[in-house]
Enzyme design. Structure first.
Site, PDB file in Angstrom:
ATOM      1  N   LYS A 108      -5.134   3.720   2.212  1.00 50.54           N
ATOM      2  CA  LYS A 108      -6.433   4.306   2.559  1.00 50.54           C
ATOM      3  C   LYS A 108      -6.987   3.547   3.764  1.00 50.54           C
ATOM      4  O   LYS A 108      -6.750   2.339   3.909  1.00 50.54           O
ATOM      5  CB  LYS A 108      -7.353   4.168   1.342  1.00 50.54           C
ATOM      6  CG  LYS A 108      -8.685   4.913   1.433  1.00 50.54           C
ATOM      7  CD  LYS A 108      -9.432   4.769   0.100  1.00 50.54           C
ATOM      8  CE  LYS A 108     -10.774   5.497   0.093  1.00 50.54           C
ATOM      9  NZ  LYS A 108     -11.443   5.376  -1.232  1.00 50.54           N
ATOM     10  N   SER A 110     -13.059   7.459  -6.923  1.00 49.14           N
ATOM     11  CA  SER A 110     -12.387   7.870  -5.689  1.00 49.14           C
ATOM     12  C   SER A 110     -10.871   7.867  -5.712  1.00 49.14           C
ATOM     13  O   SER A 110     -10.255   8.366  -4.776  1.00 49.14           O
ATOM     14  CB  SER A 110     -12.867   7.013  -4.519  1.00 49.14           C
ATOM     15  OG  SER A 110     -14.092   7.510  -4.064  1.00 49.14           O
ATOM     16  N   SER A 167     -13.122   9.768  -2.618  1.00 48.33           N
ATOM     17  CA  SER A 167     -12.975   9.574  -1.187  1.00 48.33           C
ATOM     18  C   SER A 167     -11.536   9.309  -0.743  1.00 48.33           C
ATOM     19  O   SER A 167     -11.262   9.394   0.452  1.00 48.33           O
ATOM     20  CB  SER A 167     -13.879   8.425  -0.729  1.00 48.33           C
ATOM     21  OG  SER A 167     -13.496   7.215  -1.364  1.00 48.33           O
TER      22      SER A 167
HETATM   23  N1  GLN Z   1     -17.677   9.980  -5.124  1.00 47.23           N
HETATM   24  C1  GLN Z   1     -18.273   8.726  -5.471  1.00 47.23           C
HETATM   25  C2  GLN Z   1     -19.321   8.352  -4.488  1.00 47.23           C
HETATM   26  O1  GLN Z   1     -19.544   9.076  -3.578  1.00 47.23           O
HETATM   27  C3  GLN Z   1     -17.236   7.686  -5.631  1.00 47.23           C
HETATM   28  C4  GLN Z   1     -16.895   6.989  -4.389  1.00 47.23           C
HETATM   29  C5  GLN Z   1     -15.852   5.967  -4.580  1.00 47.23           C
HETATM   30  O2  GLN Z   1     -15.347   5.754  -5.685  1.00 47.23           O
HETATM   31  N2  GLN Z   1     -15.536   5.266  -3.513  1.00 47.23           N
HETATM   32  O3  GLN Z   1     -19.928   7.341  -4.598  1.00 47.23           O
END
Ligand code: GLN
Length: 460
Positions: A77, A176, A152
């Site tokens: 990532k 994410s 993400s």
């Molecule tokens: N979708 C969640 C957020 O926007 C999780 C993000 C993540 O785990 N990095 O915070």
């Protein structure tokens, strides 16, 4: 994924010299180029990956024994440091930031022979569930290019699902890794907090951030987790390597496993997704697991608490983007102008969270932390009587990029394990109208072996 593309098959062939690492990486680069419509990677340098492969082939020629992931192409990532490579976490604010060191997990994967192929597209600084907010533009879901791969770590999930790589390393704060894994139909593990080093991971919310892995099969998930585990002097929150035998756990039958099927009043998955969860629970029960229903209330409150704590910690973490330490400065030496310039490059969602984090106030934050305590106690309480909990990973299958409500609710079922620091694994199980469904298994702290046993039974 075809069997010869699994990490194990690749490493076995490379270790005995049946295939060269260069050949493996050339093939992977060709698949990556063919996957361009997914917009799942950030610009990459093919020569770098080929040089890593050549070094492995040279080591083998010199008589060195190669590691368990020899020649296996992996995706990182875009928020993991790799020394000398730009790490922008898909944010305009970090354009030109060259990682000064390599993340500990990446160093360990390389030591095991893995080759970093490229970096996965993501939501800016890890904030989002759709991989729609990226300086590189939205990533697409390989099952339907009009849909989001989730986020993400969306680029990672898309590239594993499209059979470009068997393994992608992401990060999971509120879901994410698990949520994009569910939407793309691959495995996604958020391990117990502390078993993987966060050194070299761009922070979002430090009390919940974890490195996690996305893979196309469980054997590869076990293999990559195994080489990343263990205490790291560069991250004082890491714990010693747990005495797991994940490869053995995968062979064990689920007989006698006590499984709690999570009933969550006020927070329902779509009937189609729920039907798959019920089917998964029945499949475990048919193999001898003892399944009963456990009530788990307050998921909407847990999601709110997650959002508040995440915003507060993100606001604090992002204070270092002052144009001096991190972030692109403005010309000249006026410190205030530099900070303003650095912060002006944040996208809307990042600004929204910084503002929310500062506006929360002590009272609301204390309430969020109290909710976090209750969620943690509820999970621990259920896991006193169960080896693991089972439920949906997401309320729906993959949403469209312009569906912010689906994006917001995507974390509904993933946030509790994040708040509690417990391990959770999304297992691809069934489909709705051709779109994959993820079933989530939540375990005790250091209870990953039970998750792997149950996941293998679901695959059987
Ligand atoms: N979708 C969640 C957020 O926007 C999780 C993000 C993540 O785990 N990095 O915070």
């Amino acid at each position: 994924m075809s069997a010869e593309l699994s990490a194990r098959a690749i490493a076995d062939a490379v270790r005995v010299g049946e295939r060269s690492a260069r050949r493996v990486i050339e093939d992977a680069l060709a698949r990556l180029a063919a996957a361009a419509p997914l917009n799942a990677v950030v610009p990459y340098d093919a020569a770098r990956a080929l040089a890593e492969a050549d070094a492995l082939d040279a080591a083998r020629a010199a008589g060195e024994a190669l590691g368990p992931l020899a020649g296996v192409p992996i995706i990182l990532k875009d928020n993991l440091w790799d020394a000398g490579v730009e790490c922008s976490a898909a944010s305009e604010s970090l354009v030109g930031f060259i990682a000064p060191d390599t993340a500990t997990v990446v160093r360990r994967l390389r030591a095991a022979g893995a080759v970093v192929l490229a970096r996965g597209n993501m939501d800016e600084l890890g904030m989002g569930s759709l991989t729609a907010r990226s300086r590189f533009g939205p990533a697409k879901n390989p099952h339907d290019l009009h849909r989001s791969p989730g986020g993400s770590s969306g680029g990672n999930a898309a590239l594993v699902a499209a059979d470009v790589v068997p393994i992608a390393i992401g990060s999971d704060t509120g879901g994410s890794v698990r949520q994009p894994a569910a939407w793309c139909g691959v495995y996604g593990l958020r391990p117990t907090r502390g078993v993987l080093s966060r050194w070299g991971l761009v922070p979002l919310a430090s009390s919940m951030d974890t490195v996690g892995a996305l893979t196309s099969n469980l054997e590869d998930l076990a293999a990559c987790l195994d080489v990343m585990l263990g205490a790291d002097p560069l991250d004082q929150t890491t714990t010693p390597r747990p005495p797991w035998r994940l490869d053995v756990a995968l062979q064990e039958p689920p007989r006698g496993l006590r499984v709690g099927l999570m009933i969550t009043p006020g927070a329902e998955a779509s009937p189609e997704v729920w039907a798959q969860v019920e089917r998964a629970a029945a499949k475990l029960s048919a193999q001898g697991a003892i399944v009963d229903r456990v009530g788990f209330e307050g998921l909407p409150e847990a999601l709110l608490a997650y959002s508040a704590i995440c915003a507060a910690e993100a606001a604090s973490n992002l204070a270092r983007f002052d144009g001096q330490r991190f972030g692109r400065p403005a010309p000249g030496d006026d410190a205030e102008a530099q900070a303003r310039a650095a912060r002006s490059r944040f996208g809307d969602e990042v600004r929204r969270r910084i503002l929310l984090g500062h506006a929360l106030g002590e009272d609301l934050l204390r309430r969020a932390l109290a909710t976090r305590g209750r969620v943690t106690e509820a999970i621990i309480g259920h896991l006193d009587h169960h080896d693991l909990l089972i439920g949906p990973t997401t309320p729906t299958v993959a949403a469209h990029h312009d569906d912010p409500e689906a994006g917001r609710l995507a974390d509904l079922f993933t946030a509790p394990a994040s708040l509690a620091g417990r391990p959770a694994l999304s297992v691809p199980f069934g489909a709705v109208d051709g779109l994959p469904v993820g079933v989530q298994l939540i375990g005790r702290a250091y209870g990953e072996e039970a998750l792997f046993t149950a996941a293998a039974a679901l695959q059987a």
